[in-house]
Motif scaffolding. Sequence first.
Motif, PDB file in Angstrom:
ATOM      1  N   THR A 192      35.721 -26.766 -24.167  1.00 50.97           N
ATOM      2  CA  THR A 192      34.836 -25.650 -23.836  1.00 50.97           C
ATOM      3  C   THR A 192      34.105 -25.910 -22.521  1.00 50.97           C
ATOM      4  OG1 THR A 192      34.509 -25.208 -26.195  1.00 50.97           O
ATOM      5  CG2 THR A 192      32.916 -24.242 -24.670  1.00 50.97           C
ATOM      6  N   ARG A 193      33.550 -27.104 -22.361  1.00 52.25           N
ATOM      7  CA  ARG A 193      32.829 -27.455 -21.135  1.00 52.25           C
ATOM      8  C   ARG A 193      33.740 -27.355 -19.918  1.00 52.25           C
ATOM      9  NH1 ARG A 193      32.180 -31.267 -17.586  1.00 52.25           N
ATOM     10  NH2 ARG A 193      33.861 -32.463 -18.512  1.00 52.25           N
ATOM     11  N   ARG A 194      34.955 -27.915 -20.056  1.00 52.68           N
ATOM     12  CA  ARG A 194      35.911 -27.917 -18.937  1.00 52.68           C
ATOM     13  C   ARG A 194      36.343 -26.499 -18.579  1.00 52.68           C
ATOM     14  NH1 ARG A 194      41.159 -28.408 -19.850  1.00 52.68           N
ATOM     15  NH2 ARG A 194      40.760 -29.387 -21.878  1.00 52.68           N
ATOM     16  N   LYS A 195      36.592 -25.663 -19.582  1.00 56.50           N
ATOM     17  CA  LYS A 195      37.016 -24.275 -19.337  1.00 56.50           C
ATOM     18  C   LYS A 195      35.901 -23.464 -18.684  1.00 56.50           C
ATOM     19  CE  LYS A 195      41.205 -24.454 -21.045  1.00 56.50           C
ATOM     20  NZ  LYS A 195      42.399 -24.193 -20.201  1.00 56.50           N
ATOM     21  N   ILE A 196      34.659 -23.698 -19.110  1.00 58.12           N
ATOM     22  CA  ILE A 196      33.526 -22.980 -18.525  1.00 58.12           C
ATOM     23  C   ILE A 196      33.382 -23.309 -17.044  1.00 58.12           C
ATOM     24  CG2 ILE A 196      30.987 -22.878 -18.492  1.00 58.12           C
ATOM     25  CD1 ILE A 196      31.071 -22.867 -21.556  1.00 58.12           C
ATOM     26  N   GLU A 199      19.590 -19.932 -13.324  1.00 58.02           N
ATOM     27  CA  GLU A 199      18.497 -20.903 -13.476  1.00 58.02           C
ATOM     28  C   GLU A 199      18.580 -21.621 -14.820  1.00 58.02           C
ATOM     29  OE1 GLU A 199      17.399 -17.415 -15.766  1.00 58.02           O
ATOM     30  OE2 GLU A 199      18.217 -17.612 -13.735  1.00 58.02           O
ATOM     31  N   LYS A 200      18.202 -22.907 -14.789  1.00 61.08           N
ATOM     32  CA  LYS A 200      18.174 -23.746 -15.999  1.00 61.08           C
ATOM     33  C   LYS A 200      19.512 -23.737 -16.742  1.00 61.08           C
ATOM     34  CE  LYS A 200      13.204 -23.177 -16.640  1.00 61.08           C
ATOM     35  NZ  LYS A 200      12.111 -22.748 -17.551  1.00 61.08           N
ATOM     36  N   ASN A 201      20.597 -23.720 -15.954  1.00 61.15           N
ATOM     37  CA  ASN A 201      21.963 -23.762 -16.509  1.00 61.15           C
ATOM     38  C   ASN A 201      22.288 -22.583 -17.430  1.00 61.15           C
ATOM     39  OD1 ASN A 201      22.700 -26.174 -15.197  1.00 61.15           O
ATOM     40  ND2 ASN A 201      21.676 -27.389 -16.784  1.00 61.15           N
ATOM     41  N   ARG A 202      21.649 -21.443 -17.192  1.00 60.78           N
ATOM     42  CA  ARG A 202      21.940 -20.248 -17.990  1.00 60.78           C
ATOM     43  C   ARG A 202      23.306 -19.696 -17.607  1.00 60.78           C
ATOM     44  NH1 ARG A 202      20.870 -14.524 -17.571  1.00 60.78           N
ATOM     45  NH2 ARG A 202      19.896 -14.881 -15.538  1.00 60.78           N
ATOM     46  N   LEU A 203      24.179 -19.586 -18.606  1.00 59.64           N
ATOM     47  CA  LEU A 203      25.533 -19.078 -18.385  1.00 59.64           C
ATOM     48  C   LEU A 203      25.627 -17.659 -18.905  1.00 59.64           C
ATOM     49  CD1 LEU A 203      27.455 -22.219 -19.681  1.00 59.64           C
ATOM     50  CD2 LEU A 203      27.164 -21.583 -17.288  1.00 59.64           C
ATOM     51  N   LYS A 220      23.152 -19.583 -23.426  1.00 59.21           N
ATOM     52  CA  LYS A 220      24.020 -19.996 -24.528  1.00 59.21           C
ATOM     53  C   LYS A 220      24.395 -21.471 -24.346  1.00 59.21           C
ATOM     54  CE  LYS A 220      24.439 -15.679 -25.996  1.00 59.21           C
ATOM     55  NZ  LYS A 220      23.683 -15.034 -24.930  1.00 59.21           N
ATOM     56  N   LYS A 221      24.194 -22.259 -25.378  1.00 60.90           N
ATOM     57  CA  LYS A 221      24.559 -23.675 -25.311  1.00 60.90           C
ATOM     58  C   LYS A 221      26.063 -23.839 -25.519  1.00 60.90           C
ATOM     59  CE  LYS A 221      20.125 -25.544 -26.799  1.00 60.90           C
ATOM     60  NZ  LYS A 221      19.419 -26.405 -27.784  1.00 60.90           N
ATOM     61  N   ILE A 222      26.613 -24.839 -24.850  1.00 63.81           N
ATOM     62  CA  ILE A 222      28.055 -25.095 -24.959  1.00 63.81           C
ATOM     63  C   ILE A 222      28.461 -25.348 -26.403  1.00 63.81           C
ATOM     64  CG2 ILE A 222      29.872 -26.769 -24.392  1.00 63.81           C
ATOM     65  CD1 ILE A 222      28.737 -26.913 -21.572  1.00 63.81           C
ATOM     66  N   ILE A 223      27.612 -26.017 -27.161  1.00 70.52           N
ATOM     67  CA  ILE A 223      27.950 -26.312 -28.557  1.00 70.52           C
ATOM     68  C   ILE A 223      28.099 -25.024 -29.378  1.00 70.52           C
ATOM     69  CG2 ILE A 223      25.556 -26.581 -29.380  1.00 70.52           C
ATOM     70  CD1 ILE A 223      26.669 -28.991 -31.058  1.00 70.52           C
ATOM     71  N   GLY A 258      44.144 -16.652 -16.902  1.00 70.80           N
ATOM     72  CA  GLY A 258      45.041 -17.795 -16.692  1.00 70.80           C
ATOM     73  C   GLY A 258      45.439 -18.532 -17.950  1.00 70.80           C
ATOM     74  N   ASP A 259      44.661 -18.412 -19.007  1.00 74.41           N
ATOM     75  CA  ASP A 259      45.015 -18.993 -20.305  1.00 74.41           C
ATOM     76  C   ASP A 259      44.137 -18.341 -21.371  1.00 74.41           C
ATOM     77  OD1 ASP A 259      42.665 -20.850 -21.142  1.00 74.41           O
ATOM     78  OD2 ASP A 259      43.052 -21.406 -19.059  1.00 74.41           O
ATOM     79  N   LEU A 260      44.545 -18.475 -22.620  1.00 72.38           N
ATOM     80  CA  LEU A 260      43.847 -17.791 -23.701  1.00 72.38           C
ATOM     81  C   LEU A 260      42.583 -18.531 -24.147  1.00 72.38           C
ATOM     82  CD1 LEU A 260      46.886 -16.558 -25.799  1.00 72.38           C
ATOM     83  CD2 LEU A 260      45.286 -15.153 -24.506  1.00 72.38           C
ATOM     84  N   GLU A 261      42.525 -19.825 -23.921  1.00 72.48           N
ATOM     85  CA  GLU A 261      41.317 -20.569 -24.291  1.00 72.48           C
ATOM     86  C   GLU A 261      40.146 -20.149 -23.408  1.00 72.48           C
ATOM     87  OE1 GLU A 261      42.649 -24.610 -23.972  1.00 72.48           O
ATOM     88  OE2 GLU A 261      43.165 -24.715 -26.094  1.00 72.48           O
ATOM     89  N   GLY A 262      40.382 -20.105 -22.086  1.00 71.85           N
ATOM     90  CA  GLY A 262      39.349 -19.627 -21.176  1.00 71.85           C
ATOM     91  C   GLY A 262      39.008 -18.171 -21.449  1.00 71.85           C
ATOM     92  N   GLY A 263      40.037 -17.367 -21.722  1.00 68.99           N
ATOM     93  CA  GLY A 263      39.824 -15.954 -22.027  1.00 68.99           C
ATOM     94  C   GLY A 263      38.988 -15.761 -23.274  1.00 68.99           C
ATOM     95  N   ASN A 264      39.184 -16.627 -24.264  1.00 65.82           N
ATOM     96  CA  ASN A 264      38.418 -16.534 -25.502  1.00 65.82           C
ATOM     97  C   ASN A 264      36.935 -16.808 -25.255  1.00 65.82           C
ATOM     98  OD1 ASN A 264      38.297 -16.022 -28.260  1.00 65.82           O
ATOM     99  ND2 ASN A 264      38.593 -18.158 -28.824  1.00 65.82           N
ATOM    100  N   ILE A 265      36.664 -17.701 -24.327  1.00 64.38           N
ATOM    101  CA  ILE A 265      35.271 -17.985 -23.957  1.00 64.38           C
ATOM    102  C   ILE A 265      34.641 -16.762 -23.289  1.00 64.38           C
ATOM    103  CG2 ILE A 265      33.821 -19.374 -22.409  1.00 64.38           C
ATOM    104  CD1 ILE A 265      35.761 -21.727 -23.016  1.00 64.38           C
ATOM    105  N   VAL A 266      35.404 -16.092 -22.435  1.00 61.33           N
ATOM    106  CA  VAL A 266      34.904 -14.862 -21.798  1.00 61.33           C
ATOM    107  C   VAL A 266      34.621 -13.808 -22.868  1.00 61.33           C
ATOM    108  CG1 VAL A 266      35.415 -12.989 -20.192  1.00 61.33           C
ATOM    109  CG2 VAL A 266      36.082 -15.330 -19.607  1.00 61.33           C
ATOM    110  N   ILE A 267      35.491 -13.694 -23.873  1.00 63.34           N
ATOM    111  CA  ILE A 267      35.273 -12.743 -24.972  1.00 63.34           C
ATOM    112  C   ILE A 267      33.933 -13.025 -25.647  1.00 63.34           C
ATOM    113  CG2 ILE A 267      36.067 -12.046 -27.273  1.00 63.34           C
ATOM    114  CD1 ILE A 267      38.941 -12.525 -26.281  1.00 63.34           C
ATOM    115  N   PHE A 268      33.623 -14.306 -25.861  1.00 68.01           N
ATOM    116  CA  PHE A 268      32.342 -14.682 -26.486  1.00 68.01           C
ATOM    117  C   PHE A 268      31.165 -14.164 -25.663  1.00 68.01           C
ATOM    118  CE2 PHE A 268      28.760 -17.619 -26.230  1.00 68.01           C
ATOM    119  CZ  PHE A 268      28.300 -17.593 -27.546  1.00 68.01           C
ATOM    120  N   PHE A 269      31.188 -14.416 -24.358  1.00 67.33           N
ATOM    121  CA  PHE A 269      30.085 -13.988 -23.494  1.00 67.33           C
ATOM    122  C   PHE A 269      30.020 -12.461 -23.381  1.00 67.33           C
ATOM    123  CE2 PHE A 269      30.272 -18.419 -22.034  1.00 67.33           C
ATOM    124  CZ  PHE A 269      28.924 -18.721 -21.965  1.00 67.33           C
ATOM    125  N   ALA A 270      31.186 -11.814 -23.305  1.00 67.82           N
ATOM    126  CA  ALA A 270      31.221 -10.350 -23.200  1.00 67.82           C
ATOM    127  C   ALA A 270      30.690  -9.704 -24.476  1.00 67.82           C
ATOM    128  CB  ALA A 270      32.644  -9.883 -22.920  1.00 67.82           C
TER     129      ALA A 270
END
Length: 320
Positions: free
Chosen positions: A107-111, A124-128, A91-94, A43-55
């Motif tokens: 970042t928080r809002r996109k996550i 568990e324990k806010n693990r993303l 992974k911490k949001i920071i 839906g947008d590149l900012e959210g997509g960039n966050i997915v790239i980080f996790f992937a």
Amino acid sequence: MEKLKKIDKKNIHKNLTENFIKLMPSFYEMESSFLTGIYKRYGDLEGGNIVIFFARDCHLEILRKRESDLDFDLSLDKFWKNHKDIYQTKKKIILVSKETGLPKETTRRKIIDLIKKKHIKKAEKNRLFWEPDADLKETYIKIIDEEINSLSKFIFEQTKTLYLNLPLGKIEREIKNNYSFYWYHFLNIQLTYIKFWHDKLRDLEMLLIGLQVVIQALNHLKRKTSHDPNNNQLKNISAKEANISATSISDITGIPRATCIRKLDRFVKMKILEKDEKNRRYFLLLNQNNLNPMLDPIWLKQKISLLADFSSVVIKGLTR
């Protein structure tokens, strides 16, 4: 010894620099295809960039299986099994904010949005961690096949100018057979490249829109200089013929036409693009004396260095 010299990072950097016009269209087309896919899926590149980080970090965890088993299967065929068997650490949001270049609050809002859309899971324990919905998993392999094909074409073009006899099919098979290894490096370069342009433009949609104009210009230059190996006539070539409309960019990227017009006009104000008022189409300004950051020698050198790092990893893997 001669082959080792050809695949040395310094030589690959030199090859990318000397054959910039010949090689970069395939890179920009690959990048356009990749970012368009990200935009349409998330839906947008900012959210997509966050997915790239996790992937990327998911692939790193899979790679670490080689620490205890040198024969561990990293292939695309085994990817979802490997994905299921690994533990993706918290992974911490920071950290996500730092790696992507996005503000912490953005970042928080996109996550939160990505969790709602079932692209990222919260445990568990806010693990993303990256855990696509079942429906998205079914289309994943098809999408990755297309992205591997685009990447292979970019590598293939480089191997031709390096005089390495590597068929396109062999490159594709190598990447698929060692998928998590190559995709970790591929996503790593994507994070760096996207963050670089986010820092410069502060708008990732502008990056994807700008790529469409650059592709037109470089393909035009490639045709015009095909019989001029030393590029002696380059300074006399205008990119005005290599124009593109906002409608075409919208059709390619999926970005609304009104948004494309607004951001293309912003590029015009930045003196990166020029607009033909008669046909309302846009083209890249090639005058090296203007303020066009896409032609800034320092920026180009940084980008080539980034691509040389990644390309050397892939080409060394192909020739080992």
